[in-house]
Scaffold this active site. Sequence first.
Site, short mmCIF file in Angstrom:
data_model
loop_
_atom_site.label_atom_id
_atom_site.label_comp_id
_atom_site.label_asym_id
_atom_site.label_seq_id
_atom_site.Cartn_x
_atom_site.Cartn_y
_atom_site.Cartn_z
N CYS A 27 30.26 30.15 -6.01
CA CYS A 27 30.06 30.68 -7.37
C CYS A 27 28.83 30.07 -8.03
O CYS A 27 28.44 28.94 -7.73
CB CYS A 27 31.27 30.35 -8.22
SG CYS A 27 32.81 30.88 -7.49
N ARG A 37 23.49 31.72 -3.01
CA ARG A 37 24.64 30.83 -2.81
C ARG A 37 25.81 31.56 -2.13
O ARG A 37 26.71 30.90 -1.64
CB ARG A 37 25.10 30.27 -4.16
CG ARG A 37 24.06 29.40 -4.83
CD ARG A 37 24.46 29.13 -6.26
NE ARG A 37 25.66 28.32 -6.36
CZ ARG A 37 25.69 27.01 -6.52
NH1 ARG A 37 24.57 26.35 -6.59
NH2 ARG A 37 26.82 26.37 -6.62
N TRP A 48 32.58 33.86 -5.88
CA TRP A 48 32.91 33.86 -4.45
C TRP A 48 34.41 33.63 -4.42
O TRP A 48 34.89 32.55 -4.75
CB TRP A 48 32.15 32.72 -3.76
CG TRP A 48 32.22 32.71 -2.27
CD1 TRP A 48 31.42 33.42 -1.42
CD2 TRP A 48 33.10 31.94 -1.45
NE1 TRP A 48 31.76 33.13 -0.12
CE2 TRP A 48 32.78 32.24 -0.10
CE3 TRP A 48 34.14 31.04 -1.70
CZ2 TRP A 48 33.45 31.66 0.98
CZ3 TRP A 48 34.80 30.47 -0.62
CH2 TRP A 48 34.45 30.78 0.69
N ASN A 68 33.31 27.60 -12.08
CA ASN A 68 33.15 27.31 -10.65
C ASN A 68 34.15 26.22 -10.31
O ASN A 68 34.33 25.28 -11.10
CB ASN A 68 31.76 26.74 -10.35
CG ASN A 68 30.67 27.79 -10.48
OD1 ASN A 68 30.95 28.95 -10.72
ND2 ASN A 68 29.43 27.35 -10.30
N GLY A 69 34.76 26.30 -9.14
CA GLY A 69 35.71 25.25 -8.75
C GLY A 69 37.11 25.83 -8.64
O GLY A 69 37.30 27.05 -8.61
N GLU A 116 23.56 24.59 17.55
CA GLU A 116 22.90 25.14 16.37
C GLU A 116 22.43 26.58 16.63
O GLU A 116 22.55 27.45 15.75
CB GLU A 116 21.73 24.22 15.97
CG GLU A 116 20.89 24.69 14.80
CD GLU A 116 21.65 24.91 13.50
OE1 GLU A 116 22.84 24.57 13.40
OE2 GLU A 116 21.04 25.47 12.57
N LYS A 133 23.65 29.77 14.43
CA LYS A 133 22.71 30.67 13.74
C LYS A 133 23.03 32.12 14.09
O LYS A 133 23.09 32.98 13.22
CB LYS A 133 21.25 30.40 14.14
CG LYS A 133 20.54 29.22 13.54
CD LYS A 133 20.29 29.29 12.07
CE LYS A 133 21.43 28.80 11.28
NZ LYS A 133 21.73 27.49 10.94
N GLU A 179 26.36 33.30 12.51
CA GLU A 179 26.28 33.36 11.05
C GLU A 179 25.63 34.65 10.55
O GLU A 179 26.12 35.26 9.61
CB GLU A 179 25.43 32.20 10.51
CG GLU A 179 26.16 30.89 10.37
CD GLU A 179 25.24 29.78 9.86
OE1 GLU A 179 25.69 29.00 9.02
OE2 GLU A 179 24.06 29.69 10.29
N HIS A 182 33.70 23.89 33.67
CA HIS A 182 35.07 23.48 33.31
C HIS A 182 35.74 24.52 32.41
O HIS A 182 36.72 24.21 31.75
CB HIS A 182 35.04 22.12 32.61
CG HIS A 182 34.50 21.03 33.48
ND1 HIS A 182 35.09 20.67 34.66
CD2 HIS A 182 33.41 20.23 33.35
CE1 HIS A 182 34.39 19.69 35.23
NE2 HIS A 182 33.36 19.42 34.45
N LYS A 240 26.08 29.35 0.58
CA LYS A 240 25.04 28.36 0.84
C LYS A 240 25.55 26.96 0.56
O LYS A 240 25.26 26.01 1.27
CB LYS A 240 23.83 28.68 -0.03
CG LYS A 240 22.66 27.74 0.15
CD LYS A 240 21.96 28.04 1.45
CE LYS A 240 20.88 27.04 1.80
NZ LYS A 240 20.63 27.04 3.24
C1 G6P Z 1 27.57 25.96 4.43
C2 G6P Z 1 26.26 26.66 4.79
C3 G6P Z 1 25.70 26.06 6.07
C4 G6P Z 1 25.53 24.57 5.91
C5 G6P Z 1 26.85 23.89 5.51
C6 G6P Z 1 26.63 22.44 5.11
O1 G6P Z 1 28.56 26.30 5.33
O2 G6P Z 1 26.48 28.05 4.96
O3 G6P Z 1 24.44 26.65 6.34
O4 G6P Z 1 25.06 24.01 7.11
O5 G6P Z 1 27.41 24.55 4.38
O6 G6P Z 1 25.85 22.43 3.97
P1 G6P Z 1 25.03 21.18 3.45
O7 G6P Z 1 24.43 21.65 2.15
O8 G6P Z 1 26.03 20.09 3.26
O9 G6P Z 1 24.02 20.86 4.46
#
Ligand code: G6P
Length: 607
Positions: free
Chosen positions: A2, A27, A73, A99-100, A480, A484, A487, A503, A602
């Site tokens: 949010c 976000r 959100w 928010n929260g 990673e 990506k 996501e 395995h 985000k």
């Molecule tokens: C969310 C984002 C990711 C990020 C993770 C940790 O899930 O979508 O892209 O890696 O949070 O975020 P931070 O701000 O703690 O790196």
Amino acid sequence: MCGIVGYCGPKNSTGILLDGLKRLEYRGYDSAGLAIQRSGTISAVKKTGKIQDLRAVVPPTLAGNCGIGHTRWATHGGVTDLNAHPHLDASGKIAVVHNGIIENYVQLKARLVAEGFVFVSETDSEVLPHLISYYYEGDLEKAVRSALRQVKGTYGIAAVHADEADRIVGARYGSPLVVGVGDGEMLLASDVTAMIAHTKQVVYMEDGEIVSLTPDGFVMTDIHDKKVNKKVDEVTWDLDSIEKEGFACFMEKEIFEQPDSIARTLSGRLDAEYATGKLGGLNMTSRELLAVKRVKIVASGTSWHAGLVGAQLIESVARIPAASEFSSELRYRNSVVESDTLYFAVTQSGETADTLYAMRELKRKGARVLGICNVVGSTIARESDGGVYTHAGPEIAVASTKAFTSQIAVFYAFALMMARMRDMSFSAGLKYVKGLQSIGEKVGETLKQRDRIQAIAKKYCHARDFLFLGRGLEYPVALEGALKLKEISYIHAEGYSAGEIKHGPIALINEETPSVFLVPDDSLREKVISNMKEVKARKGPIIAFATEGDQEVAEIADETVFIPKIDELFQPFLLVVPLQLLAYFCALELGRDVDQPRNLAKSVTVE
Ligand code: G6P
């Protein structure tokens, strides 16, 4: 997650709020709304979907000098217009964005319903306007303070009252809120991107603080109504850094920015004279650093992968045992904290709830926790015992790219510094410094493979599953790469150690499942080539990322992308970048919303 934005001043707030909400889009959100105060009334408009959907239903006549806006959100209650914020009290005079999570909302709601209050949404947040109206006796700030005394949970809120012209009351507990100090106008937002077009002067709120804004200024108090003096900070980046600057989307811009962002991270942090790393913000003396016997890293998502690279480096370069753990796991596992262990909380946003709570838990047990954060002034940056800002610049795309390479750059500098205090020689240190200094240029060369990677993405993006395989330092890079891809393209992808596929995951190999192999010229190359042959024998298509000129790999693989030659220690930089491009082009080809993938946020400020 949010987002909040509020404005009071001489201008019409409607456009300012809509533009601010647009800046908060990154976000992650599913609905949005705003409430405008004018001539003793509040007008609210809320809509599921994107900001343009909200903009479409905002009447052109809606104008007023003071208002609040929100991107939601969903947590409690589905994605509906009614559940979107702002929420109003029954009289329609009080509007609140939140928010929260209000953890005791069930009890509060039951009490309010018994008093005759009528709820219209399924959200936890709606208790706030009703509770504030219950306490309201002509002073919004007072009513907010009384209401918040009853609340358990986390919040960043902004509230307006129809009868209190040009006034916004904000409060923070566990969810960030920043005051923007303009010239005859004031703003309030969950992050500075929403207000940077209007002011660079900001005041970061702390948990437990309540702020009252009017166009002339602000008054900050704590929950007991004691005045708090605050420092005004200046944001060091400008509007350009949150614009696309000719790129199709933010993710593409951020991938291509990496030669510069890595250079910013390392700027002033490599010392050729002593062949070492220099990290001033750690707040630790050399003697304290020498006493460190173990390093533990906590993080989530991409930052956790950066932590895995960091842990391997610290262990192999500085010879200090190191490990990286999910913040969400560490917090509840009653971990052992030893006084000679140094902890790092790694986070782009500096607001991730899992990492913040893990850090607080560690500190409660007496640990020294340093932050590696990108967002200046963020909660983790402020609460940690010291640390390093990555200076990657604002990262807007939900999928993290440049933040990752900057986070690992910090670990490279830290590992060097620790190694040079122990058994790394001056000449080895100097070679390492030179290697690190060449990274930006080599990443630039790697980015030239964009067309080749786009062609590969076009060919394979309709696959249902992908495997990403690497060993040693390339194992976290494989994780990673898989993250990506899933996501932003929604293709199922698994990252694995190439040595582990026999395995289990090898059972997935068939003609339709591409395997992405990271097989640069390093000490594990022969082993990875054997793993490639295992996949080939089962007719699995192979996309290999190898060091330029490696014909042996090119002959086994169906597709090969070459990366420049570099010392094997630094290969993660050059391998993660093409994987970011692969994910990006697959998502583009499949028509996905690259910058705002479904269901993701985000900055994840809930557990
Ligand atoms: C969310 C984002 C990711 C990020 C993770 C940790 O899930 O979508 O892209 O890696 O949070 O975020 P931070 O701000 O703690 O790196």
